[in-house]
Scaffold this active site. Sequence first.
Site, PDB file in Angstrom:
ATOM      1  N   LYS A   1       0.847  -1.175   0.000  1.00  0.00           N
ATOM      2  CA  LYS A   1       0.000   0.000   0.000  1.00  0.00           C
ATOM      3  C   LYS A   1       0.892   1.238   0.000  1.00  0.00           C
ATOM      4  CE  LYS A   1      -1.707   1.651   3.964  1.00  0.00           C
ATOM      5  NZ  LYS A   1      -0.877   2.335   4.973  1.00  0.00           N
TER       6      LYS A   1
ATOM      7  N   HIS B   1      -7.017  -0.698   6.200  1.00  0.00           N
ATOM      8  CA  HIS B   1      -7.117  -1.477   7.439  1.00  0.00           C
ATOM      9  C   HIS B   1      -8.548  -1.477   8.010  1.00  0.00           C
ATOM     10  CE1 HIS B   1      -2.925  -1.272   6.921  1.00  0.00           C
ATOM     11  NE2 HIS B   1      -2.648  -0.239   7.689  1.00  0.00           N
TER      12      HIS B   1
ATOM     13  N   ASP C   1      -2.015  -6.042   2.800  1.00  0.00           N
ATOM     14  CA  ASP C   1      -2.491  -5.153   3.872  1.00  0.00           C
ATOM     15  C   ASP C   1      -2.095  -5.857   5.159  1.00  0.00           C
ATOM     16  OD1 ASP C   1      -3.935  -4.075   5.992  1.00  0.00           O
ATOM     17  OD2 ASP C   1      -5.568  -3.433   4.694  1.00  0.00           O
ATOM     18  N   HIS C   2      -1.141  -5.299   5.876  1.00  0.00           N
ATOM     19  CA  HIS C   2      -0.579  -6.066   6.990  1.00  0.00           C
ATOM     20  C   HIS C   2      -1.605  -6.328   8.099  1.00  0.00           C
ATOM     21  CE1 HIS C   2       0.052  -2.212   9.051  1.00  0.00           C
ATOM     22  NE2 HIS C   2       0.270  -2.893  10.158  1.00  0.00           N
TER      23      HIS C   2
ATOM     24  N   LYS D   1      -2.622  -9.934  10.904  1.00  0.00           N
ATOM     25  CA  LYS D   1      -2.691  -9.963  12.378  1.00  0.00           C
ATOM     26  C   LYS D   1      -3.599 -11.116  12.803  1.00  0.00           C
ATOM     27  CE  LYS D   1      -2.042  -4.978  13.007  1.00  0.00           C
ATOM     28  NZ  LYS D   1      -0.884  -4.709  13.826  1.00  0.00           N
TER      29      LYS D   1
ATOM     30  N   GLU E   1      -3.789   5.209  17.565  1.00  0.00           N
ATOM     31  CA  GLU E   1      -2.321   5.139  17.656  1.00  0.00           C
ATOM     32  C   GLU E   1      -1.830   6.260  18.567  1.00  0.00           C
ATOM     33  OE1 GLU E   1      -0.070   4.002  14.012  1.00  0.00           O
ATOM     34  OE2 GLU E   1      -1.751   5.025  13.086  1.00  0.00           O
TER      35      GLU E   1
HETATM   36  C1  BG6 Z   1       0.396   1.553   8.343  1.00  0.00           C
HETATM   37  C2  BG6 Z   1       0.232   3.038   8.279  1.00  0.00           C
HETATM   38  O1  BG6 Z   1      -0.261   0.946   7.263  1.00  0.00           O
HETATM   39  O2  BG6 Z   1      -0.158   1.064   9.557  1.00  0.00           O
HETATM   40  C3  BG6 Z   1       0.874   3.703   9.483  1.00  0.00           C
HETATM   41  O3  BG6 Z   1       0.824   3.532   7.090  1.00  0.00           O
HETATM   42  C4  BG6 Z   1       0.356   3.101  10.762  1.00  0.00           C
HETATM   43  O4  BG6 Z   1       0.634   5.102   9.481  1.00  0.00           O
HETATM   44  C5  BG6 Z   1       0.455   1.583  10.728  1.00  0.00           C
HETATM   45  O5  BG6 Z   1       1.107   3.614  11.836  1.00  0.00           O
HETATM   46  C6  BG6 Z   1      -0.245   0.971  11.921  1.00  0.00           C
HETATM   47  O6  BG6 Z   1       0.043  -0.378  11.970  1.00  0.00           O
HETATM   48  P1  BG6 Z   1       0.047  -1.188  13.348  1.00  0.00           P
HETATM   49  O7  BG6 Z   1       0.319  -2.587  12.952  1.00  0.00           O
HETATM   50  O8  BG6 Z   1       1.121  -0.557  14.194  1.00  0.00           O
HETATM   51  O9  BG6 Z   1      -1.306  -0.974  13.951  1.00  0.00           O
END
Ligand code: BG6
Length: 515
Positions: free
Chosen positions: A172, A264, A201-202, A206, A240
Site C-alpha cells: 500500500k 485497514h 495489507d498487513h 494480524k 495510535e
Molecule cells: C500503516 C500506516 O499501514 O499502519 C501507518 O501507514 C500506521 O501510518 C500503521 O502507523 C499501523 O500499523 P500497526 O500494525 O502498528 O497498527
Amino acid sequence: MSDIPDAPSASQSCEIIPERFDIEPFTMVIFGGTGDLSRRKLLPTLFHLCEDRNLPDNFSIIGFASKERSDEDYRSLVRDSIKEFGEGEFSDRCWENFSSHLYYTSGGFDDNESYRRLSKRLEEVSIPTKGGTREIIYYLAVPPQFLPDIFERFSLCNLCNNTFNSRIIIEKPFGQNRKSAAALNQLIARSFNESQVYRIDHYLGKETVQNILFFRFANSIFEPLWNRRYIDHVQITVAESLGIGSRAGFYEKAGVVRDIVQNHMMQILALVAMEPPISLEADHIRDEKVKVYRTIRNMDESYIDRFTVRGQYGTGKINNKDVSSYRNEKETYPGSDTPTYFAGKLYIDNWRWADVPFYLRTGKRLKERITEISIHFRQPPLRLFSSACEIREPNILVLGVQPHEEIALHIGVKHPGIGNQLYPVNMRFNYEKDLRGDIHFPLPYERLLLDCMKGDQTLFASQDGIESMWAVVDPIIEQWEHTPAPEFPNYIAGSWGPEKAAQLIEKDGRQWRIA
Ligand code: BG6
C-alpha cells in the site's frame, strides 16, 4: 476462601500440532531491497522464517535497487538490518545459512538494460521446482510513482510469464483514489493474471483480525445474534499514540483516510459485517467482502458534513512527554490541512445490517495504542433490575486486536446481597493468559509472505475489493480536500480526539467505549 480449581485452559483440551506446508523452491526479488520497508520488516521476517525452518532448502532472495553493490555488500546490509530490527537473539548459525541465499542486482526501475540483467540473474540463481517451473515472487517495496515504469518493463523484458512462473506482491498505498487504483489494476492486468497478484495489507496478517472469521463462523451461538435484531451498533477503533515520525513526505499527501480507513479499517469492517462464505477459498471470502463495500450507504456532501469528523493533532503529552503538533513535525507544510484523525458513522444497507450504525474512528497521537472492535447488543426490552452502577451497560462483545489480544463478553449478573442489583462483569478469553504463553504470534508479514509462497490469496485484497474500498472513501477525501479545515489543530496530542467526535456518537444517545 474456597479453593476453586482453575477451569481447564484451552491448551490443555487438545494438543496442537503445528501445521507445516511444503513450499516449492522460489526466488524473491525485492524491488527497493535496501529501502526502509525491506530493512525494517521484509528482510528480518524472511530471516525468521528461515530460522523457523518454514522456507524450503532451495530459495534465493535478490535485492534490486539503484545503487551499485556487490552481493557481499548486500549481505552485510541485510545482516545489520536483521540485527537492528529483527526479534530475539541474532543467531550466527542461521545467518550463515540465510546469507548463502542472498544476492544483489543494481538497476534503474526505468532502464530496460537493468531488467535484462535481472532476468539473467534469475536464470542463474533460481532453482527449478520438481515440475520444472521457476517460481519467482516480485516484491514491490517501492513508492507508488515507480510502479508504472516497473510494470511496463515486466512484460517488455518477459519477466512475468513463460520462463518464470511469477507472482507479485504490491504494498500500500494502492493508488490515490478509485480511479488511479483502477488504472493501476489495468496496468497490472497487462502483464499478470489476477491469480498472480498479491495486494498486501498487513492488518490481515494480524492473528486477531483473522480471528474475527473464526469467532463468527466456528461458534454457532453468536451468528444467530449477529444482525440488526440483536445488535444496537458496532464500534471500530484503531487508535495510535505515535505521530507521523519522519514520514511527512508520504503522510502530507495521504492523510488518515488513505492511510488507515481505506485499507485497514475497511478490511476489519468487512470481516465483521460479511455474510458467511460458502468455503474458505480465497475468492469466496473476498467476494463476500466486496458485497459489504458495495452496500455501504453512499455519502453525499450533507452526509459527510453530518456524520464524519476530521481532526489534526496539536501539541500535547504522550506518556508524560511533550510532543509537537502535526504542523510542527519535520517536513510538514506550514498551516497544513492534512487530517490525522477520522471518525464517522457508516450504514450497511442490507438485510442483516439495515439501520445499525457502524462508528469508526482512528487517529494518530491519541491517548493509547488500541485497536478493537466492539459489538453492542440491544438492551433487554424491560428494565427489571435496578443497577449497582449508574451506567446501564448493554451486553458488549469486545474483540481486542492490539495491544490486548482477547475476546471479552460484558454481561450483567446479580450483585451478591439481599437487594436485586445488577452488576456488570466480563467473561474474558485472553490469548496470552489462557493459552498459557505457549503460543507464538507470527508477525503479520511472516504469515502473509508464507501465504504468498504457498499461493494462497485469501489474506490479500482483490482487484474489485480494492476498487470498492476506494469507492467508499473517495467522497470523504474529495470533500475534505476541497473544503478548508479552519479549526485545525483541533485535538490535543494524548487525548481521544476532537470534541466533535464525541458529539457524533453522543447525539445518538451512545458513547465511545474507550474515552
Ligand atoms: C500503516 C500506516 O499501514 O499502519 C501507518 O501507514 C500506521 O501510518 C500503521 O502507523 C499501523 O500499523 P500497526 O500494525 O502498528 O497498527
